[in-house]
Every structure is written in structure tokens, then in C-alpha cells.
Design a protein around this motif. Structure first.
Motif, PDB file in Angstrom:
ATOM      1  N   ARG A 257       0.931  -1.182  -0.017  1.00 18.08           N
ATOM      2  CA  ARG A 257      -0.082  -0.047   0.145  1.00 18.08           C
ATOM      3  C   ARG A 257       1.011   1.273   0.073  1.00 18.08           C
ATOM      4  O   ARG A 257       1.932   1.410   0.826  1.00 18.08           O
ATOM      5  CB  ARG A 257      -0.977  -0.141   0.934  1.00 18.08           C
ATOM      6  CG  ARG A 257      -2.027  -1.031   1.141  1.00 18.08           C
ATOM      7  CD  ARG A 257      -2.964  -1.138   2.391  1.00 18.08           C
ATOM      8  NE  ARG A 257      -4.058  -2.014   2.280  1.00 18.08           N
ATOM      9  CZ  ARG A 257      -3.975  -3.268   2.318  1.00 18.08           C
ATOM     10  NH1 ARG A 257      -3.029  -3.972   2.984  1.00 18.08           N
ATOM     11  NH2 ARG A 257      -4.947  -3.938   2.178  1.00 18.08           N
ATOM     12  N   THR A 258       0.357   2.261  -0.848  1.00 21.69           N
ATOM     13  CA  THR A 258       1.452   3.369  -0.965  1.00 21.69           C
ATOM     14  C   THR A 258       0.265   4.781  -0.732  1.00 21.69           C
ATOM     15  O   THR A 258      -0.916   4.499  -0.757  1.00 21.69           O
ATOM     16  CB  THR A 258       1.821   3.302  -2.462  1.00 21.69           C
ATOM     17  OG1 THR A 258       0.726   3.338  -3.371  1.00 21.69           O
ATOM     18  CG2 THR A 258       2.797   2.629  -2.599  1.00 21.69           C
ATOM     19  N   PRO A 259       1.071   5.850  -0.444  1.00 23.90           N
ATOM     20  CA  PRO A 259       0.263   7.025  -0.085  1.00 23.90           C
ATOM     21  C   PRO A 259      -0.429   7.600  -1.193  1.00 23.90           C
ATOM     22  O   PRO A 259      -1.395   8.462  -1.218  1.00 23.90           O
ATOM     23  CB  PRO A 259       1.173   8.106   0.596  1.00 23.90           C
ATOM     24  CG  PRO A 259       2.820   7.139   0.355  1.00 23.90           C
ATOM     25  CD  PRO A 259       2.561   5.979  -0.011  1.00 23.90           C
ATOM     26  N   ASP A 260      -0.086   7.347  -2.509  1.00 25.70           N
ATOM     27  CA  ASP A 260      -0.786   7.926  -3.644  1.00 25.70           C
ATOM     28  C   ASP A 260      -0.585   6.614  -4.689  1.00 25.70           C
ATOM     29  O   ASP A 260      -0.134   5.707  -4.430  1.00 25.70           O
ATOM     30  CB  ASP A 260       0.096   8.972  -4.121  1.00 25.70           C
ATOM     31  CG  ASP A 260      -0.670   9.791  -5.286  1.00 25.70           C
ATOM     32  OD1 ASP A 260      -1.880   9.393  -5.403  1.00 25.70           O
ATOM     33  OD2 ASP A 260       0.030  10.823  -5.748  1.00 25.70           O
ATOM     34  N   ALA A 261      -1.567   6.958  -5.685  1.00 32.13           N
ATOM     35  CA  ALA A 261      -1.589   6.021  -6.873  1.00 32.13           C
ATOM     36  C   ALA A 261      -0.462   5.797  -7.738  1.00 32.13           C
ATOM     37  O   ALA A 261       0.226   6.887  -7.868  1.00 32.13           O
ATOM     38  CB  ALA A 261      -2.765   6.162  -7.675  1.00 32.13           C
ATOM     39  N   VAL A 262      -0.032   4.699  -7.884  1.00 30.62           N
ATOM     40  CA  VAL A 262       1.325   4.439  -8.378  1.00 30.62           C
ATOM     41  C   VAL A 262       1.030   4.266  -9.829  1.00 30.62           C
ATOM     42  O   VAL A 262       0.110   3.726 -10.514  1.00 30.62           O
ATOM     43  CB  VAL A 262       1.947   3.040  -8.090  1.00 30.62           C
ATOM     44  CG1 VAL A 262       3.156   2.586  -8.868  1.00 30.62           C
ATOM     45  CG2 VAL A 262       2.371   3.106  -6.508  1.00 30.62           C
ATOM     46  N   THR A 263       1.825   4.886 -10.603  1.00 28.67           N
ATOM     47  CA  THR A 263       1.859   5.149 -12.324  1.00 28.67           C
ATOM     48  C   THR A 263       2.917   4.500 -12.768  1.00 28.67           C
ATOM     49  O   THR A 263       2.706   4.127 -14.138  1.00 28.67           O
ATOM     50  CB  THR A 263       1.664   6.488 -12.732  1.00 28.67           C
ATOM     51  OG1 THR A 263       2.976   7.417 -12.127  1.00 28.67           O
ATOM     52  CG2 THR A 263       0.444   7.376 -11.939  1.00 28.67           C
ATOM     53  N   SER A 264       3.934   4.126 -12.192  1.00 31.94           N
ATOM     54  CA  SER A 264       5.077   3.128 -13.012  1.00 31.94           C
ATOM     55  C   SER A 264       5.800   2.270 -11.928  1.00 31.94           C
ATOM     56  O   SER A 264       5.783   2.848 -10.562  1.00 31.94           O
ATOM     57  CB  SER A 264       6.187   4.191 -13.498  1.00 31.94           C
ATOM     58  OG  SER A 264       6.621   5.080 -12.493  1.00 31.94           O
ATOM     59  N   LEU A 265       6.124   1.103 -12.400  1.00 35.88           N
ATOM     60  CA  LEU A 265       6.840   0.140 -11.486  1.00 35.88           C
ATOM     61  C   LEU A 265       7.941  -0.275 -12.274  1.00 35.88           C
ATOM     62  O   LEU A 265       8.145  -0.489 -13.555  1.00 35.88           O
ATOM     63  CB  LEU A 265       5.766  -1.062 -11.259  1.00 35.88           C
ATOM     64  CG  LEU A 265       4.543  -0.969 -10.521  1.00 35.88           C
ATOM     65  CD1 LEU A 265       3.663  -1.955 -10.727  1.00 35.88           C
ATOM     66  CD2 LEU A 265       4.915  -0.874  -8.972  1.00 35.88           C
ATOM     67  N   CYS A 266       8.912  -0.877 -11.365  1.00 29.79           N
ATOM     68  CA  CYS A 266      10.150  -1.435 -11.852  1.00 29.79           C
ATOM     69  C   CYS A 266      11.076  -2.154 -10.648  1.00 29.79           C
ATOM     70  O   CYS A 266      10.941  -1.632  -9.663  1.00 29.79           O
ATOM     71  CB  CYS A 266      11.092  -0.381 -12.443  1.00 29.79           C
ATOM     72  SG  CYS A 266      12.829  -0.859 -13.110  1.00 29.79           S
TER      73      CYS A 266
END
Length: 522
Positions: A395-404
Motif C-alpha cells: 500500500r502506498t500513499p498515492d496511486a502508483v503510475t510506474s513500476l520497476c
């Protein structure tokens, strides 16, 4: 900064804790627990596997997964993060290279980046990978973070009707208003799209048209396509540091395979629609498979020496991500679901997501032989799946737009995420972490969704069942049957204690006997 409680407490605090834990419960007094300074996260399972290395909500990084790459750019064993940054609001695109949490270098880009990739161009020592960044109609190649080569897509033939109109405008045989009307008619009906010059002309006001025509009428019409996606394909070896080719998807519905040294087009393939996601496996000189997810909602499969797709996977919605896990393709759709297919188009499973899928990427832990799919959701969760089993939720504080996921710095297993607001999150997977199926959240066991391998009913079995049912009732109802005439003594309750008597020819006798004779009721 992480909070670490001190082991040296004052004497009055030690006495208070002893009173709370020993004497008050002995006297029957139960005091409420004091509030926690740092309450536990709702995702305690995920926090036990990941270490919070860095979080900067003001990193000002706006990108997507295709523009994130981890590579040892200088050959010193220190892996760095390459980011094709779109810039705030899609303005001022830049190429950023990060070492740890700090930006190592930054350079402007002429157009918005479409994809980034690292690959080995040659076998010479030292083995340092090159960086390829697709932007507009060009691929910019860097070595040691310095510009090395620029590849431009070949120009396309212009529309002959468009070319004739501009030739008439050059000779002043038509006025700008007539030119606009005829270009609009070509744009609506012609199969060949207009050039950038004509499209810009159609956007102008009436007062600006004449100046634009006088400025561009002497120039030749050029129709240039742009790059929509890019990936790498091993040339002749499957090693990790083997020489690789670049595979480009263009707005002209084509796939191009480039030579890694001369940057010439080795192969060209056509698609029915514009590709947006690419996944490849194999080697170019031996055999390879290529999967292209396109804007028409289909996934096309191509193989070596095939100019057109061999298989087609039709989706019920637009794809938002494509990941290859071993020999299986996992695609995310804008209907908030993950789908798994074989290379021949057979659907294996479907998993519904609790929110919209924003980005996807591959998580590979080679030390444990694990390959899983990471899906960043709009509700601030990053879900990790192996097949259809949920392994973990971050879980993150904001929506994730990219992953690596990969090696960053000296750490082998690092998860890098960028958020919708431009933040940067870096987490490190613990060396003792083990992903267990169903560890993300409670739910039905995976075996519940498995189909039993039941044998098919043969025609012989069905005919025999019908024959026994019909012959059994007729035989018992006949006056010649000993049981029907009362000649066969049957003890009360015998049929209930011996269920085997109700099978076969006697299966229809249960409905013919009185209740008292069947189960011993009065």
C-alpha cells in the motif's frame, strides 16, 4: 527517519509498566492500553517483506513503466535508474539518471519519451550496456551517458492527392480557403493519412493561412510516423549479457527489428492496428515469438519469418498492460481485471481487481526462481500475483503510475515506484522474505477454483442406465415377479440397511413399495 524505541527507560516508567502488567491485573483492575505512537500498518504482511528505503513525495518524476530502466551504465557494478520523464503536464521532457535517491544527470529531450531500454550492442570489453530512448520518430542511443547514435524512422510516401494540392498552391492556382476545404475532404475519406504540415494548416485561423502557405509551399511534403513502443530481442544467444536487437512499434501499424551495430532494419512486420505493448521471447537468428497488444483491443502473435500475425487474441476491453511470465501472457484490461493466455490464445484464468489498473510490470526473483506480475491500482495498492494466486499487497500513499523491480545500487531486489503526484518510492525486498500463495489477503483456497477431471459419459453408459431404469420397473410390476405376489419375504427396514439393493434393476422399486415396507415406519 524511522522511530526506534530506546531500551533505557526512567525508573518511574519501569515501575508504571510493572504495575500495569503485574499488580493491577492481580487485583482485578484492567486499565486501557495507551495509544501507539506509530500504529501498525493495515498491511502488516507486506511490511514484513519490504524495507522502506526512500520516499520523496516531491521528487517531480512523471513517467510510466515503459520509461523506467535499471542498468549498470558504467560497468562498475553500481546499478542506476534511468527515467524518461514526461515533465509536469507533459511539458519539458527530460532524461534523468538516478543514483540512490539523488539525480546523477539530467538532459532535455526534443519530444515526449515513449519507451526506454538498455541493451548490449557488441562483444567488446568492457561490457557496458547502451541506453536507447524512443522519442517521437527517433531512437536516441547513449553510451556512458553520452550521445552515441540517433536512428530516425524511414519516411513514408505522401498522399498523392495531398501532394497535388500543395503543388497547385505553390503555383498559386488555388487560394488557401479552397486548399483547406479539399484537405479536409481528403482527411475524411483517404486511407493514407495527411502529413504534419497539412494537419497544422487545418488547425490555423483564416487570417493565418495565407502566411503559412507562403512559408511552406516551396517545401516538399514529408509524412513521418512516430514510435509508440519499444523492447529488446536477443540476437543469437540467450545469455543475460548477450547482444540484443531493438524492436520498435510504430504509429504506422508496423514492427521493425533493428540491427544492434549498424542500426539497419533487419525485419519488418505489419499489424492490423497500432501496437502499444510488446513482449518477446527467443533469439532473432534462431526462433522468437512476439506478442503485440494493439489499440483495437486485440493481441497479435508473430513468429520468425512471418510478415503478418499468426494468432489473434480478442479481448473484451482495451489492454492497459502486457507482461510475459514464463510461457504465459498476462494482460490487464480497463475493465479492472487480469487475464492469462497461452501463446495460441487459450484463456487460462481471470482475476478481478478492486480498482482500475494503472500500470503493470514483471517481478523476477532469480534466487528463488520466482516470476510474478505486479499491478498498480488506482486505490493506492500494488498487488503481486503468481498465476491467479495473490502473493502480497503493498500500500502506498498515492496511486502508483510506474513500476520497476530489479537490482538498484548493490541491492538485488529493489522495488521502485513513482506516484501520480510525482513522488518516488523505493522499497527493498528482505533477503529472508518468502512469498506464500494467499498471503496477501484471506480468501478461498486456490484448490476451490480447480475443475475436477470428471470422465465423460459415453453413449453406452447412457443407454445402459435407461435400459435398467425401464426394465427394472416393468419387471417388479409384473405379476410373475416373486416379490410382487408376496412370495419373496422381505424383513422390515432391510432395504434401508442395505442400500446396495436399491441400485441396478431395483432402482425403481423404491417408489412402488409402501413407506412402512421401505424403512420400517408404521
Amino acid at each position: 527517519m524511522f522511530y526506534t524505541p530506546s531500551s533505557k527507560l526512567p525508573t518511574h516508567l519501569i515501575l508504571r509498566n510493572q504495575l500495569r502488567q503485574v499488580f493491577f491485573p492481580f487485583l482485578g483492575i484492567h486499565l486501557p492500553r495507551p495509544p501507539q505512537l506509530f500504529p501498525s500498518s493495515p498491511s502488516s504482511e507486506a511490511s514484513s517483506k519490504w524495507l522502506d528505503a526512500h520516499y520523496d513525495p516531491m521528487a517531480n518524476i512523471h513517467t510510466f513503466s515503459a520509461c523506467l530502466q535499471l542498468a549498470d551504465l558504467h560497468g562498475d557494478g553500481e546499478y542506476k535508474l534511468v527515467v524518461g520523464d514526461l515533465g509536469p503536464g507533459g511539458q519539458q521532457p527530460r532524461l534523468k539518471v538516478l543514483k540512490g535517491p539523488t539525480v546523477l544527470s539530467e538532459s532535455p529531450l526534443p519530444a515526449l519519451p515513449a519507451a526506454a531500454a538498455t541493451f548490449f550492442m557488441e562483444q567488446h570489453e568492457p561490457r557496458t550496456p547502451a541506453l536507447a530512448l524512443a522519442s517521437g520518430p527517433c531512437v536516441y542511443v547513449y553510451k556512458n551517458l553520452r550521445p552515441y547514435f540517433k536512428f530516425s524512422l524511414p519516411q513514408l510516401p505522401p498522399n498523392p492527392l495531398e501532394q497535388d494540392l500543395w503543388n497547385q498552391a505553390k503555383e498559386d492556382r488555388i487560394d488557401p480557403l479552397t486548399l483547406k476545404e479539399m484537405l479536409e475532404g481528403i482527411r475524411e475519406k483517404a486511407e493514407v493519412p495527411l502529413s504534419v504540415q497539412s494537419l497544422r494548416f487545418l488547425q490555423l485561423e483564416l487570417s493565418e493561412m495565407e502566411a503559412f502557405v507562403n512559408q511552406h509551399k516551396s517545401k516538399s511534403i514529408r509524412r513521418q510516423t512516430v514510435i509508440t513502443t519499444m523492447t529488446t530481442l536477443k540476437k543469437n544467444l540467450a545469455d543475460e549479457d548477450a547482444v540484443s536487437c531493438l524492436v520498435l512499434g510504430t504509429e504506422n501499424k508496423e514492427l521493425l527489428v533493428l540491427d544492434p551495430e549498424a542500426f539497419t532494419v533487419l525485419a519488418k512486420m505489419s499489424l492490423p492496428s497500432v501496437p502499444v505493448f510488446l513482449e518477446v521471447s527467443g533469439q532473432f537468428d534462431v526462433e522468437f515469438r512476439l506478442a503485440a497488444a494493439c489499440r483495437n483491443g486485440n493481441i497479435y502473435m508473430l513468429r520468425r519469418d512471418s510478415k503478418r500475425p499468426k494468432y489473434c487474441i480478442e479481448l473484451s476491453a482495451q489492454p492497459v498492460g502486457l507482461v510475459r511470465v514464463h510461457k504465459v501472457l498476462v494482460v490487464g484490461s480497463n475493465q479492472d481485471s487480469l487475464h492469462s493466455f497461452t501463446h495460441k490464445g487459450k484463456r487460462l484464468w481471470t482475476v478481478q481487481m478492486p480498482a482500475a489498473i494503472l500500470t503493470m510490470n514483471l517481478l523476477e526473483q532469480r534466487s528463488r526462481g520466482l516470476q510474478a506480475v505486479m499491478a498498480g491500482l488506482a486505490n493506492g495498492e500494488v498487488r503481486i500475483y503468481r498465476d491467479k494466486a495473490l502473493l502480497s499487497i503493498v500500500r502506498t500513499p498515492d496511486a502508483v503510475t510506474s513500476l520497476c523491480f530489479g537490482r538498484y545500487g548493490r541491492e538485488d531486489h529493489t522495488l521502485i515506484m513513482t506516484t501520480r503526484g510525482g513522488g518516488l518510492i523505493i522499497k527493498i525486498l528482505k533477503r529472508t522474505a518468502v512469498f506464500v500463495e494467499g498471503g496477501g489477503e484471506a480468501g478461498p483456497p486456490p484448490a476451490q477454483a480447480m475443475k475436477l477431471n470428471m470422465p465423460r459419459k459415453t453413449r453406452l453408459y447412457v443407454d445402459q442406465t435407461l435400459r435398467e431404469r425401464e426394465a427394472g420397473t416393468e419387471h417388479l410390476n409384473s405379476p410373475t415377479h416373486p416379490g410382487a405376489a408376496g412370495l419373496l419375504p422381505v424383513q422390515r427396514g432391510a432395504l434401508c440397511s442395505a442400500p446396495g439393493l436399491l441400485q441396478g434393476p431395483l432402482a425403481g422399486a423404491r417408489a412402488q413399495l409402501p413407506p412402512g415396507d421401505l424403512c420400517g415406519e408404521s
